[in-house]
Design a protein around this motif. Structure first.
Motif, PDB file in Angstrom:
ATOM      1  N   ASP A 109       0.813  -1.215   0.000  1.00 31.89           N
ATOM      2  CA  ASP A 109       0.000   0.000   0.000  1.00 31.89           C
ATOM      3  C   ASP A 109       0.852   1.273   0.000  1.00 31.89           C
ATOM      4  O   ASP A 109       0.325   2.379   0.173  1.00 31.89           O
ATOM      5  CB  ASP A 109      -0.949   0.011   1.198  1.00 31.89           C
ATOM      6  CG  ASP A 109      -0.209  -0.035   2.536  1.00 31.89           C
ATOM      7  OD1 ASP A 109       1.040  -0.084   2.515  1.00 31.89           O
ATOM      8  OD2 ASP A 109      -0.880  -0.022   3.588  1.00 31.89           O
ATOM      9  N   GLY A 110       2.171   1.112  -0.134  1.00 32.72           N
ATOM     10  CA  GLY A 110       3.051   2.272  -0.231  1.00 32.72           C
ATOM     11  C   GLY A 110       3.676   2.720   1.073  1.00 32.72           C
ATOM     12  O   GLY A 110       4.498   3.639   1.094  1.00 32.72           O
ATOM     13  N   GLN A 111       3.312   2.099   2.204  1.00 31.92           N
ATOM     14  CA  GLN A 111       3.890   2.484   3.486  1.00 31.92           C
ATOM     15  C   GLN A 111       5.382   2.143   3.538  1.00 31.92           C
ATOM     16  O   GLN A 111       5.795   1.075   3.085  1.00 31.92           O
ATOM     17  CB  GLN A 111       3.185   1.758   4.645  1.00 31.92           C
ATOM     18  CG  GLN A 111       1.770   2.183   4.921  1.00 31.92           C
ATOM     19  CD  GLN A 111       1.264   1.556   6.206  1.00 31.92           C
ATOM     20  OE1 GLN A 111       1.600   1.998   7.301  1.00 31.92           O
ATOM     21  NE2 GLN A 111       0.454   0.516   6.076  1.00 31.92           N
ATOM     22  N   VAL A 112       6.161   3.046   4.096  1.00 35.14           N
ATOM     23  CA  VAL A 112       7.584   2.780   4.334  1.00 35.14           C
ATOM     24  C   VAL A 112       7.705   2.054   5.663  1.00 35.14           C
ATOM     25  O   VAL A 112       7.257   2.561   6.704  1.00 35.14           O
ATOM     26  CB  VAL A 112       8.401   4.087   4.356  1.00 35.14           C
ATOM     27  CG1 VAL A 112       9.864   3.793   4.702  1.00 35.14           C
ATOM     28  CG2 VAL A 112       8.314   4.789   3.014  1.00 35.14           C
ATOM     29  N   LEU A 113       8.300   0.875   5.640  1.00 40.02           N
ATOM     30  CA  LEU A 113       8.392   0.035   6.822  1.00 40.02           C
ATOM     31  C   LEU A 113       9.846  -0.096   7.286  1.00 40.02           C
ATOM     32  O   LEU A 113      10.779  -0.048   6.470  1.00 40.02           O
ATOM     33  CB  LEU A 113       7.840  -1.364   6.541  1.00 40.02           C
ATOM     34  CG  LEU A 113       6.415  -1.458   6.004  1.00 40.02           C
ATOM     35  CD1 LEU A 113       6.052  -2.910   5.740  1.00 40.02           C
ATOM     36  CD2 LEU A 113       5.421  -0.817   6.977  1.00 40.02           C
ATOM     37  N   LEU A 114       9.984  -0.268   8.571  1.00 34.93           N
ATOM     38  CA  LEU A 114      11.275  -0.599   9.167  1.00 34.93           C
ATOM     39  C   LEU A 114      11.095  -1.979   9.785  1.00 34.93           C
ATOM     40  O   LEU A 114      10.339  -2.139  10.747  1.00 34.93           O
ATOM     41  CB  LEU A 114      11.637   0.431  10.238  1.00 34.93           C
ATOM     42  CG  LEU A 114      13.118   0.633  10.562  1.00 34.93           C
ATOM     43  CD1 LEU A 114      13.900   1.003   9.321  1.00 34.93           C
ATOM     44  CD2 LEU A 114      13.284   1.702  11.622  1.00 34.93           C
ATOM     45  N   CYS A 115      11.771  -2.971   9.223  1.00 31.20           N
ATOM     46  CA  CYS A 115      11.608  -4.351   9.666  1.00 31.20           C
ATOM     47  C   CYS A 115      12.937  -4.860  10.210  1.00 31.20           C
ATOM     48  O   CYS A 115      13.987  -4.635   9.610  1.00 31.20           O
ATOM     49  CB  CYS A 115      11.168  -5.250   8.509  1.00 31.20           C
ATOM     50  SG  CYS A 115       9.726  -4.637   7.615  1.00 31.20           S
ATOM     51  N   GLY A 116      12.881  -5.559  11.344  1.00 32.19           N
ATOM     52  CA  GLY A 116      14.152  -6.034  11.860  1.00 32.19           C
ATOM     53  C   GLY A 116      14.029  -6.795  13.161  1.00 32.19           C
ATOM     54  O   GLY A 116      12.955  -7.287  13.529  1.00 32.19           O
TER      55      GLY A 116
END
Length: 361
Positions: A109-116
């Motif tokens: 959906d275009g969201q910028v995610l921070l995954c970790g």
């Protein structure tokens, strides 16, 4: 047949590693596994977003802005190294170390995610920092001993030269041979001591840096304290000052202290007995500035342009005849540049030398 979501849930259940997904666009945590509650008691997964300000307050004050800056860089894809953070929820609780590994992603959906992930690495960090402290003390002590032990050998070598002059008229081959053995032994012993200290430093430029955020003021204060306790051995005075009292920099702790020890070693070589060697550290808006100043014999003007050259013509023995390979200043410059820093100097003959190192913050 298990679906992917159920497999994922079982995989993470009971893991000591915290897995998270944070929406940088929505400014909220979308997912954490149950390790969150074990890592940050008494927090609960259901209240993770309400806990964010509390979690930030658990970091030491000087680390909070740094952590936010690093996480912003991660979200922008500008930073890829592991992020080490100190955690102390209460002043009376022991300090813990957390390692954050994260990457930037873009949802459908275009969201910028921070995954970790987040892991408690307190034991590993305590071990590493104890080893770093030991290495720093060892290198400093070796530098001091190299000057202290070389002094008597150089004095004996000078005495042997005096005996040689006074006994030439005797024309005694056996006596001449014995004096030559004394001179050769003294010279070889001084060279062996210096080569032993130089060998580890020479190899440093070929080793990849292992950066960590350290209190450079505390590290330099520890090094200078060792030199100050040994002033009687090298017949020099040492001083250290830092503004402010704590200065945090990302660097390879061991490699940078090797740079400092080598600069201090050179200052000792070219400063007369009773001279003063001062180290200062200053926090400036975009960088820190480290200076190493002495009131020694200085660097001749004709040698200054080639001082940082490999196997430079500027190499010269110390005041006590200490050997030099000509590699030291070249390696120092290489290590400073690997830290994205710059090094330069100012010097006048018989007025002393000051080296400046600028490191980014």
């Amino acid at each position: 047949m298990l679906d992917q979501l159920e497999v994922f849930h079982h995989l993470l259940a009971g893991s000591p590693t915290l897995f998270f997904v944070y929406s940088f666009s929505a400014k909220e945590v979308l997912y954490v596994n149950d390790a969150y509650e074990r890592l940050f008691p008494p927090a609960r997964r259901a209240t993770v977003n309400a806990d964010l300000l509390w979690l930030l307050s658990c970091l030491p004050t000087e680390d909070q802005a740094y952590a936010l800056s690093c996480l912003t860089q991660l979200a922008q894809g500008e930073m890829h190294d592991d992020l080490l953070l100190r955690l102390q929820p209460q002043p009376d609780q022991p300090l813990r170390w957390l390692c954050v590994r994260a990457h930037r992603a873009v949802a459908s959906d275009g969201q910028v995610l921070l995954c970790g992930t987040v892991q408690d690495v307190t034991v590993e960090q305590e071990y590493t920092r104890n080893a770093d402290d030991f290495m720093a003390k060892k290198n400093t002590t070796l530098e001091i001993l190299s000057h202290d032990l070389a002094g008597p050998f150089n004095m004996l070598n000078q005495l042997a030269g005096f005996f040689q002059e006074r006994t030439q008229e005797l024309h005694d081959p056996q006596l001449e041979k014995m004096v030559k053995v004394m001179q050769d032994t003294c010279r070889d012993s001084v060279n062996l001591i210096r080569e032993f200290v130089d060998s580890e430093f020479t190899a440093s430029a070929n080793v990849q840096l292992k950066r960590a955020r350290v209190d450079l003021a505390a590290s330099l204060r520890q090094v200078m304290d060792t030199y100050q306790k040994s002033e009687n051995l090298v017949a020099k005075r040492f001083s250290f000052s830092s503004t402010p009292a704590k200065v945090y920099v990302e660097l390879d702790h061991n490699k940078f202290l090797q740079v400092m020890n080598n600069l201090l070693s050179n200052a000792i070589k070219f400063t007369h007995e009773g001279g003063h060697i001062a180290v200062t550290l200053e926090q400036q808006p975009q960088h820190v500035l480290v200076t190493v100043a002495d009131d020694g014999i200085g660097i001749p003007e004709k040698l200054q342009p080639v001082l940082f050259d490999r196997f430079t013509k500027a190499r010269r023995p110390g005041l006590r005849g200490e050997k030099t390979t000509g590699l030291g200043m070249s390696i120092i410059q290489t290590l400073v540049r690997l830290h994205n820093g710059t090094i330069w100097f100012e010097s006048q003959e018989n007025r002393g030398t000051t080296f400046y190192i600028k490191l980014p913050t």
